[in-house]
Design a protein around this motif. Structure first.
Motif, PDB file in Angstrom:
ATOM      1  N   SER A  38       0.837  -1.206   0.000  1.00  0.00           N
ATOM      2  CA  SER A  38       0.000   0.000   0.000  1.00  0.00           C
ATOM      3  C   SER A  38       0.871   1.255   0.000  1.00  0.00           C
ATOM      4  O   SER A  38       0.643   2.183  -0.793  1.00  0.00           O
ATOM      5  CB  SER A  38      -0.929   0.014   1.221  1.00  0.00           C
ATOM      6  OG  SER A  38      -1.564  -1.221   1.373  1.00  0.00           O
ATOM      7  N   ASP A  57      10.310   2.756   6.239  1.00  0.00           N
ATOM      8  CA  ASP A  57       9.798   1.526   6.870  1.00  0.00           C
ATOM      9  C   ASP A  57      10.607   1.216   8.135  1.00  0.00           C
ATOM     10  O   ASP A  57      11.801   1.493   8.203  1.00  0.00           O
ATOM     11  CB  ASP A  57       9.860   0.326   5.915  1.00  0.00           C
ATOM     12  CG  ASP A  57       8.870  -0.748   6.346  1.00  0.00           C
ATOM     13  OD1 ASP A  57       7.786  -0.837   5.733  1.00  0.00           O
ATOM     14  OD2 ASP A  57       9.145  -1.466   7.337  1.00  0.00           O
ATOM     15  N   ALA A  58       9.909   0.583   9.071  1.00  0.00           N
ATOM     16  CA  ALA A  58      10.560   0.213  10.335  1.00  0.00           C
ATOM     17  C   ALA A  58      11.558  -0.914  10.138  1.00  0.00           C
ATOM     18  O   ALA A  58      12.525  -1.051  10.884  1.00  0.00           O
ATOM     19  CB  ALA A  58       9.496  -0.214  11.348  1.00  0.00           C
ATOM     20  N   ALA A  66       2.714  -7.490   3.999  1.00  0.00           N
ATOM     21  CA  ALA A  66       2.895  -7.342   2.551  1.00  0.00           C
ATOM     22  C   ALA A  66       3.981  -8.263   2.002  1.00  0.00           C
ATOM     23  O   ALA A  66       3.974  -8.591   0.817  1.00  0.00           O
ATOM     24  CB  ALA A  66       3.209  -5.886   2.206  1.00  0.00           C
ATOM     25  N   GLY A  70      -0.191 -14.748   1.400  1.00  0.00           N
ATOM     26  CA  GLY A  70      -0.408 -15.877   0.511  1.00  0.00           C
ATOM     27  C   GLY A  70      -0.069 -15.602  -0.948  1.00  0.00           C
ATOM     28  O   GLY A  70       0.016 -16.530  -1.754  1.00  0.00           O
ATOM     29  N   PHE A  72      -1.937 -14.118  -3.108  1.00  0.00           N
ATOM     30  CA  PHE A  72      -3.111 -14.136  -3.994  1.00  0.00           C
ATOM     31  C   PHE A  72      -3.436 -12.711  -4.420  1.00  0.00           C
ATOM     32  O   PHE A  72      -3.457 -11.801  -3.587  1.00  0.00           O
ATOM     33  CB  PHE A  72      -4.342 -14.678  -3.253  1.00  0.00           C
ATOM     34  CG  PHE A  72      -4.367 -16.160  -3.047  1.00  0.00           C
ATOM     35  CD1 PHE A  72      -3.236 -16.864  -2.698  1.00  0.00           C
ATOM     36  CD2 PHE A  72      -5.566 -16.855  -3.175  1.00  0.00           C
ATOM     37  CE1 PHE A  72      -3.271 -18.232  -2.490  1.00  0.00           C
ATOM     38  CE2 PHE A  72      -5.624 -18.223  -2.978  1.00  0.00           C
ATOM     39  CZ  PHE A  72      -4.478 -18.917  -2.635  1.00  0.00           C
ATOM     40  N   VAL A 196       9.366   4.737  12.806  1.00  0.00           N
ATOM     41  CA  VAL A 196       8.807   6.063  13.081  1.00  0.00           C
ATOM     42  C   VAL A 196       8.374   6.091  14.545  1.00  0.00           C
ATOM     43  O   VAL A 196       7.672   5.194  15.021  1.00  0.00           O
ATOM     44  CB  VAL A 196       7.638   6.332  12.118  1.00  0.00           C
ATOM     45  CG1 VAL A 196       6.805   7.519  12.582  1.00  0.00           C
ATOM     46  CG2 VAL A 196       8.168   6.562  10.709  1.00  0.00           C
ATOM     47  N   ASP A 221      -1.082  -1.761   7.855  1.00  0.00           N
ATOM     48  CA  ASP A 221      -2.336  -2.504   7.992  1.00  0.00           C
ATOM     49  C   ASP A 221      -2.476  -3.055   9.424  1.00  0.00           C
ATOM     50  O   ASP A 221      -3.291  -2.555  10.212  1.00  0.00           O
ATOM     51  CB  ASP A 221      -2.356  -3.620   6.931  1.00  0.00           C
ATOM     52  CG  ASP A 221      -3.663  -4.390   6.886  1.00  0.00           C
ATOM     53  OD1 ASP A 221      -4.640  -3.938   7.519  1.00  0.00           O
ATOM     54  OD2 ASP A 221      -3.707  -5.448   6.229  1.00  0.00           O
ATOM     55  N   ASN A 352      -3.643  -7.077  -0.723  1.00  0.00           N
ATOM     56  CA  ASN A 352      -2.632  -6.973  -1.784  1.00  0.00           C
ATOM     57  C   ASN A 352      -3.037  -6.021  -2.894  1.00  0.00           C
ATOM     58  O   ASN A 352      -2.195  -5.378  -3.510  1.00  0.00           O
ATOM     59  CB  ASN A 352      -2.335  -8.351  -2.379  1.00  0.00           C
ATOM     60  CG  ASN A 352      -1.384  -9.161  -1.507  1.00  0.00           C
ATOM     61  OD1 ASN A 352      -0.628  -8.598  -0.731  1.00  0.00           O
ATOM     62  ND2 ASN A 352      -1.440 -10.478  -1.634  1.00  0.00           N
TER      63      ASN A 352
END
Ligand SMILES: Cc1cc2nc3c(=O)[nH]c(=O)nc-3n(C[C@H](O)[C@H](O)[C@H](O)COP(=O)(O)OP(=O)(O)OC[C@H]3O[C@@H](n4cnc5c(N)ncnc54)[C@H](O)[C@@H]3O)c2cc1C
Length: 378
Positions: A38, A57-58, A66, A70, A72, A196, A221, A352
């Motif tokens: 995302s 990103d951490a 992410a 799976g 899909f 962060v 998420d 996704n």
């Protein structure tokens, strides 16, 4: 037994050189927190407008769900289209169409070896068993998809009975995220291993640096409510679990396969390895958890799903879990939490494609003042 996602065994993922740590005070037009599917979609939409973007990103890119899911790429929201229409009206169809566009766009960016247009099979029950109630639900779904001009076929073959959705696709999710990040790092300033620590209007602080930006998009998420406690009650974190097996001789799964109302699912790669997940509904009380440690009970269930999918004994090589967000009415959040700060998440286990759709909506809302679409919760 490894608890690292088996997706990381892919040679391209395993050789990821990494992005720098943020240890400076930067300014940007927009700061994106979270570099999963995302967040990367938000970065992409922003750089396409020529904006100066910092993404953080951490952990490694797609350290969370992410990069651990799976793989899909299914059209539509988490609930089946007919149920979503019942809950939210025809806007559910709009979301469905946008997720299909997202598959096309991912394929165009990453190529058909990463985004494989295999279609998907929804079974009534699991291989070897037919659930009549679910079969009739598959038929309702097929009818409603057909009425809206979305491709669907009947499936009645080796795995059982159900439907085949030719537009769907499958991927190694870590490969998707790292592929996008390596393209975007040339157009945006991206940082890893930079947790962060505070987000407020106009400013994001990390352990060793900061970003001043009039707009901030937080694309996290699972555990979003830890970052914004005011969202507790609107979003709740759950754990989802998976395993991977050694290659299974039979090439049984031609495409991603899900059954038991979508709660259990598997895909098989070109080496014959199975990647299998599910079982959350059977252990729901335990799985409302912020932990991302796999558990014996769920793993036992998934292993039985793996055997059923393979029609063979399986040897498990890794077991892992990750966190995702759920919302009460199934609509993901795309909500303003402070002046110029928007939070995204709560894809109910199917982010996704819905995550990137929400990210693009957030960009249009923040920059153009476009209303948040009704398939999202503002
Ligand atoms: C086992 C499992 C199977 C699944 N299967 C599927 C599937 O097959 N298909 C599907 O569509 N969906 C599936 N999902 C759901 C899907 O993985 C998620 O909805 C989706 O990946 C969410 O992506 P995201 O980028 O929004 O968030 P996340 O993946 O949660 O990414 C958020 C990023 O933010 C970072 N972050 C968090 N906190 C901070 C902080 N303080 N500072 C900086 N960075 C931070 C994290 O490290 C992470 O990289 C599955 C999920 C799981 C766990």
């Amino acid at each position: 037994m490894s608890t690292r996602p088996a997706w990381d065994d892919d040679p391209i993922v395993a050789s990821w050189a990494g992005l720098p740590v943020l240890d400076d005070a930067l300014t940007a037009d927009v700061c994106v927190v979270g570099l999963g599917g995302s967040g990367l979609a938000a970065v992409d939409a922003l750089v396409c407008r020529g904006l100066d973007v910092v993404g953080i990103d951490a952990g490694r890119t797609a350290a969370g769900a992410a990069g651990r899911n799976g793989g899909f790429l299914l059209g539509g929201p988490a609930s089946f289209l007919h149920s979503a229409i019942e809950s939210w009206g025809e806007v559910a169809v709009e979301l469905y169409r946008k997720t299909l566009v997202e598959i096309d766009s991912l394929e165009a960016k990453l190529g058909s070896s990463v985004i494989r247009r295999t279609g998907s099979i929804r079974l009534a029950g699991l291989p070897g068993s037919t659930d009549d109630v679910e079969l009739s639900d598959c038929r309702i779904l097929a009818r409603v998809l057909g009425e809206h001009g979305i491709a669907v076929e009947t499936y009645d073959d080796e795995l059982g009975q159900g439907i085949f959705l030719p537009d769907d696709a499958v991927m190694n999710p870590a490969l998707r995220a790292l592929g996008l990040a390596s393209q975007l790092r040339r157009r945006a300033q991206l940082f890893e291993h930079s947790p962060v620590t505070s987000i407020r209007s106009g400013r994001v602080d990390t352990r060793n640096g900061s970003v001043s930006a009039p707009f901030v998009i937080v694309a996290v998420d699972g555990n979003l409510e830890r970052i914004f406690p005011r969202l507790r009650g609107r979003i709740r974190t759950a754990r989802l679990q998976m395993l991977a097996t050694e290659p299974v001789l039979s090439r049984r799964l031609p495409c991603p396969v899900y059954g038991r109302w979508g709660y259990d699912y598997a895909q098989q790669d070109s080496d014959g390895r199975l990647y299998v997940g599910g079982g959350r509904d059977l252990f729901a009380d335990d799985e409302w958890s912020e932990s991302d440690e796999p558990t014996a009970t769920v793993q036992q269930h998934i292993e039985s799903v793996a055997r059923s999918m393979a029609a063979h004994p399986v040897t498990v090589t890794s077991r892992w879990a990750a966190s995702v967000g759920f919302t009460a009415d199934g609509r993901p959040l795309c909500t303003t939490v402070d002046d110029g700060v928007i939070a995204l998440g709560g894809y109910n286990g199917t982010g996704n494609l819905v995550g990137p759709v929400a990210a693009r909506a957030a960009v249009e809302h923040l920059l153009d003042g476009a209303p948040v679409p009704a398939f999202l919760s503002a």
